[in-house]
Design a protein around this motif. Structure first.
Motif, PDB file in Angstrom:
ATOM      1  N   GLN A  97      38.317 -32.212 -12.852  1.00  0.00           N
ATOM      2  CA  GLN A  97      37.872 -32.176 -11.465  1.00  0.00           C
ATOM      3  C   GLN A  97      36.618 -33.029 -11.309  1.00  0.00           C
ATOM      4  N   ILE A  98      36.531 -33.718 -10.187  1.00  0.00           N
ATOM      5  CA  ILE A  98      35.368 -34.563  -9.937  1.00  0.00           C
ATOM      6  C   ILE A  98      34.198 -33.731  -9.422  1.00  0.00           C
ATOM      7  N   LEU A  99      33.039 -34.004  -9.982  1.00  0.00           N
ATOM      8  CA  LEU A  99      31.801 -33.408  -9.465  1.00  0.00           C
ATOM      9  C   LEU A  99      30.981 -34.573  -8.934  1.00  0.00           C
ATOM     10  N   LEU A 100      30.915 -34.662  -7.606  1.00  0.00           N
ATOM     11  CA  LEU A 100      30.415 -35.877  -6.973  1.00  0.00           C
ATOM     12  C   LEU A 100      28.997 -35.714  -6.454  1.00  0.00           C
ATOM     13  N   GLY A 101      28.214 -36.759  -6.607  1.00  0.00           N
ATOM     14  CA  GLY A 101      26.889 -36.773  -6.007  1.00  0.00           C
ATOM     15  C   GLY A 101      26.566 -38.164  -5.521  1.00  0.00           C
ATOM     16  N   TYR A 102      25.696 -38.269  -4.543  1.00  0.00           N
ATOM     17  CA  TYR A 102      25.355 -39.600  -4.039  1.00  0.00           C
ATOM     18  C   TYR A 102      23.861 -39.842  -4.151  1.00  0.00           C
ATOM     19  N   THR A 103      23.528 -41.102  -4.337  1.00  0.00           N
ATOM     20  CA  THR A 103      22.154 -41.467  -4.691  1.00  0.00           C
ATOM     21  C   THR A 103      21.363 -42.082  -3.544  1.00  0.00           C
ATOM     22  N   GLN A 116      20.705 -33.380 -12.763  1.00  0.00           N
ATOM     23  CA  GLN A 116      21.351 -32.211 -12.179  1.00  0.00           C
ATOM     24  C   GLN A 116      22.810 -32.118 -12.621  1.00  0.00           C
ATOM     25  N   LEU A 117      23.474 -33.251 -12.615  1.00  0.00           N
ATOM     26  CA  LEU A 117      24.893 -33.251 -12.986  1.00  0.00           C
ATOM     27  C   LEU A 117      25.081 -32.913 -14.464  1.00  0.00           C
ATOM     28  N   LEU A 118      24.213 -33.451 -15.313  1.00  0.00           N
ATOM     29  CA  LEU A 118      24.369 -33.214 -16.751  1.00  0.00           C
ATOM     30  C   LEU A 118      24.171 -31.736 -17.103  1.00  0.00           C
ATOM     31  N   ARG A 119      23.358 -31.044 -16.316  1.00  0.00           N
ATOM     32  CA  ARG A 119      23.180 -29.617 -16.552  1.00  0.00           C
ATOM     33  C   ARG A 119      24.497 -28.857 -16.436  1.00  0.00           C
TER      34      ARG A 119
ATOM     35  N   ASP B  66      25.294 -21.674  -7.628  1.00  0.00           N
ATOM     36  CA  ASP B  66      24.645 -22.563  -6.667  1.00  0.00           C
ATOM     37  C   ASP B  66      25.569 -23.677  -6.201  1.00  0.00           C
ATOM     38  N   PHE B  67      26.855 -23.410  -6.276  1.00  0.00           N
ATOM     39  CA  PHE B  67      27.835 -24.335  -5.692  1.00  0.00           C
ATOM     40  C   PHE B  67      28.177 -23.905  -4.271  1.00  0.00           C
ATOM     41  N   ILE B  68      28.319 -24.869  -3.391  1.00  0.00           N
ATOM     42  CA  ILE B  68      28.962 -24.636  -2.101  1.00  0.00           C
ATOM     43  C   ILE B  68      30.255 -25.445  -2.131  1.00  0.00           C
ATOM     44  N   ALA B  69      31.381 -24.770  -2.103  1.00  0.00           N
ATOM     45  CA  ALA B  69      32.667 -25.462  -2.128  1.00  0.00           C
ATOM     46  C   ALA B  69      33.001 -25.976  -0.733  1.00  0.00           C
ATOM     47  N   VAL B  70      33.526 -27.185  -0.682  1.00  0.00           N
ATOM     48  CA  VAL B  70      33.875 -27.794   0.604  1.00  0.00           C
ATOM     49  C   VAL B  70      35.220 -28.489   0.484  1.00  0.00           C
ATOM     50  N   THR B  71      36.102 -28.218   1.425  1.00  0.00           N
ATOM     51  CA  THR B  71      37.349 -28.990   1.466  1.00  0.00           C
ATOM     52  C   THR B  71      37.364 -29.838   2.729  1.00  0.00           C
ATOM     53  N   ILE B  72      37.730 -31.093   2.556  1.00  0.00           N
ATOM     54  CA  ILE B  72      37.913 -31.981   3.701  1.00  0.00           C
ATOM     55  C   ILE B  72      39.288 -32.632   3.556  1.00  0.00           C
ATOM     56  N   ARG B  94      17.651 -26.377  -0.952  1.00  0.00           N
ATOM     57  CA  ARG B  94      17.539 -25.019  -1.469  1.00  0.00           C
ATOM     58  C   ARG B  94      18.191 -24.885  -2.843  1.00  0.00           C
ATOM     59  N   GLY B  95      18.449 -26.033  -3.474  1.00  0.00           N
ATOM     60  CA  GLY B  95      18.997 -25.998  -4.822  1.00  0.00           C
ATOM     61  C   GLY B  95      20.487 -25.782  -4.887  1.00  0.00           C
ATOM     62  N   LEU B  96      21.146 -25.869  -3.749  1.00  0.00           N
ATOM     63  CA  LEU B  96      22.602 -25.693  -3.755  1.00  0.00           C
ATOM     64  C   LEU B  96      23.283 -27.054  -3.820  1.00  0.00           C
ATOM     65  N   GLN B  97      24.421 -27.079  -4.471  1.00  0.00           N
ATOM     66  CA  GLN B  97      25.109 -28.339  -4.705  1.00  0.00           C
ATOM     67  C   GLN B  97      26.522 -28.261  -4.127  1.00  0.00           C
ATOM     68  N   ILE B  98      26.982 -29.361  -3.564  1.00  0.00           N
ATOM     69  CA  ILE B  98      28.319 -29.379  -2.967  1.00  0.00           C
ATOM     70  C   ILE B  98      29.365 -29.614  -4.053  1.00  0.00           C
ATOM     71  N   LEU B  99      30.428 -28.837  -3.992  1.00  0.00           N
ATOM     72  CA  LEU B  99      31.587 -29.065  -4.846  1.00  0.00           C
ATOM     73  C   LEU B  99      32.721 -29.442  -3.909  1.00  0.00           C
ATOM     74  N   LEU B 100      33.067 -30.724  -3.928  1.00  0.00           N
ATOM     75  CA  LEU B 100      33.921 -31.267  -2.873  1.00  0.00           C
ATOM     76  C   LEU B 100      35.349 -31.467  -3.345  1.00  0.00           C
TER      77      LEU B 100
END
Lengths: 338, 338
Positions: A97-103, A116-119, B66-72, B94-100
DNA sequence: ACTTGCATTGGTAACGATAACATGGATGCC
DNA sequence: GGCATCCATGTTATCGTTACCAATGCAAGT
């Protein structure tokens, strides 16, 4: 509505089915050896209990998350989205599954994001671009997982590479423009210090011009990346005022190129007769606009697909030294140029 | 290159710093009570060892990811990207990360995706749209976390809602078109059974036409969603052949609307004099194209921001009943219509 | 002096799955 | 028949962090 009991665990499912937790665990894996009837009984019990498999426990014990971490400059860019989609489609067949982030086109932000991602302990990490902060490089090197740099051909790659030379791609367009007679060629891009791919393209432009014995004073910086259609239009306005005799312009992307085109349309400037325009990225808009855009296809989807192949090979142990996949961008001639 | 030793853990950092693992754990949290000097010593030791915090263990023990799951529906759509970006920016503070994840506009795929996402134990889940398979609804209801449906106003929401009525938004455009004299109005959209938002827009179109005493036979189905610019252009071609006396067309999105516009340009059909065009979504292209597109602003970014606010409120316990945030889309009149 | 309170640190057990190893029974082969 | 092999399942310990509770030391208040 809400269920306040503690959610059921594998132990609960095991008790209900009359097997051991281990068997339940196996029943939830694809290829584990469990008899067909046991598996069905387990899954039935799980469904009845409303059991939901808990990845967090699995991740810790098995030391596998099945995440592929990916960083892209912007989530709102069709090129990067294409790459991510192709990558995602391909690796998801294998349960990854992809864990996506943007810079936001910012290397400092990239560093934070990478940490953050490596954690999250991904199986591999894919980054867009080959320029990083020293600490980001170190984090990636020490992560102990495959690192793939994309959309670039770094001279000192951290690990694997799937990309192309932004400078060479633009050079090809310059060569063509010169060959059909354009001489006063401008470049519209972003501010030099942010968008590294854009900067590479500008550098490629300048170098190519020089090789043709041409000066390149017509450089319009349209602001920090990403350069929008609107900024492309504004840049074209600037260009027309500062260098009214310009014959052709190469833009950092199709989006700014389309914006530039619309500015010409608003000012009644004939494209390509009075002003030729070239873009980058082969976005859908370039194919359908009137006139259609001359551009460079960087094969965004292919980058994603090849990155996926490379990751799967490495994870399967089929590749033990850094891979380097070079994409050859393609010049697409359309109506905005000769 | 690779480091084959086992990666260091908090215990290693603790040993090196001369404190207990518990103190190391605290030093890595924001607001835990550790003395300034201890924290610095711990972080220094961690940096020297190349220690990387292991979320997987933290997730299991603390029962927080600390994941927020999102479907688009699609990763390659500027509207949804805007929503996700606004959401992400807000919750990441707030330290939450999107899981898309993306569903390809398919409810069966959505069901699979939702199940996969829930296994990761997110703190909340955001889904695009209000139509789901029965099993998906059940999974969401039983997940024990906040569920937010967006980009729609479902009649029977699962939990919270941040959205707008697609049907009403289009109705507003129909009302305007009729008020300025258009009567023979067409609709270009996707196949009825896939894109639920598109279907709602079409339904809104038909209902609004009826309320004005107008028939709505001019419905062009351009294929399965998403409807691209190219498909919009093809649909316009069909429309012109089957209903040559059409005066105005409303498209399911700005992308198809722009495609339709280009088809008119290729055929020498004057827009808006001979054919008016309306889009949906207020994409950048609509603002900058020549002529610029009449459209509907659905406030994609605002949906994301309000969804984030809602999630944070729920997680803070400030909201104990389902929230329903209604967005009012805005009709934007530009050059492709009177 | 003695209590109270706060700030800082430590010890222990547990989160829920599964890797590794073990076991019982059926099957195959010479 | 005897032994190897394989299949299906069970047992035990553990992944690395943190919740929970406890303890210490020091300052302030009475």
């Amino acid at each position: 509505m809400h269920n306040f009991r503690k959610p059921p665990t594998m132990a609960d499912v095991a008790r209900r089915t009359g097997v051991s937790p281990m068997t339940v665990s196996r029943a939830f894996k694809r290829d584990s050896s469990v008899s067909q009837e046991t598996r069905e009984a387990v899954l039935r019990a799980a469904e009845e209990l409303g059991y939901v498999f808990d990845s967090t426990a699995s991740n810790l014990r098995s030391q596998r998350t099945d995440f592929i971490a990916v960083t892209i400059p912007s989530i709102n860019n069709a090129n990067f989205a294409d790459t991510v989609r192709a990558l995602s489609d391909r690796v998801s067949e294998r349960g990854l599954q992809i864990l996506l982030g943007y810079t936001n086109y910012d290397v400092a932000e990239e560093e934070r994001l990478i940490e953050q991602l490596l954690r999250r302990k991904p199986e591999a990490i894919v980054v867009t671009g080959g320029k990083h902060t020293p600490r980001a490089r170190k984090l990636l090197s020490n992560a102990g997982i495959p690192v793939i740099e994309t959309w670039d051909l770094p001279e000192e790659p951290i690990g694997h590479v799937v990309g192309f030379s932004n400078a060479l791609a633009v050079r090809e367009m310059v060569d063509h423009f010169v060959s059909v007679g354009y001489r006063k060629i401008a470049f519209i891009g972003g501010d030099a210090d942010r968008d590294t791919r854009g900067t590479d393209r500008r550098a490629g432009f300048i170098a190519a011009m020089k090789d043709h014995g041409l000066d390149a004073p017509r450089l319009i910086a349209a602001g920090p990346p990403p350069i929008s259609m609107r900024e492309g239009a504004n840049a074209m306005g600037q260009l027309l005022e500062r260098f009214p005799d310009t014959e052709a312009v190469i833009c950092v992307s199709d989006l700014s190129a389309f914006g530039a085109l619309t500015e010409c349309q608003r000012r009644g400037i004939a494209v390509p007769d009075r002003m030729a325009i070239g873009g980058f990225g082969d976005y859908e808009i370039g194919a359908i606009s009137v006139p259609s855009l001359t551009t460079i296809n960087a094969f965004a989807r292919e980058i994603g697909a090849k990155t996926a192949d490379l990751i799967l090979d490495v994870l399967d142990g089929k590749l033990d030294r850094p891979g380097r996949v070079t994409i050859r961008p393609d010049l697409i001639l359309r109506q905005t140029s000769r």
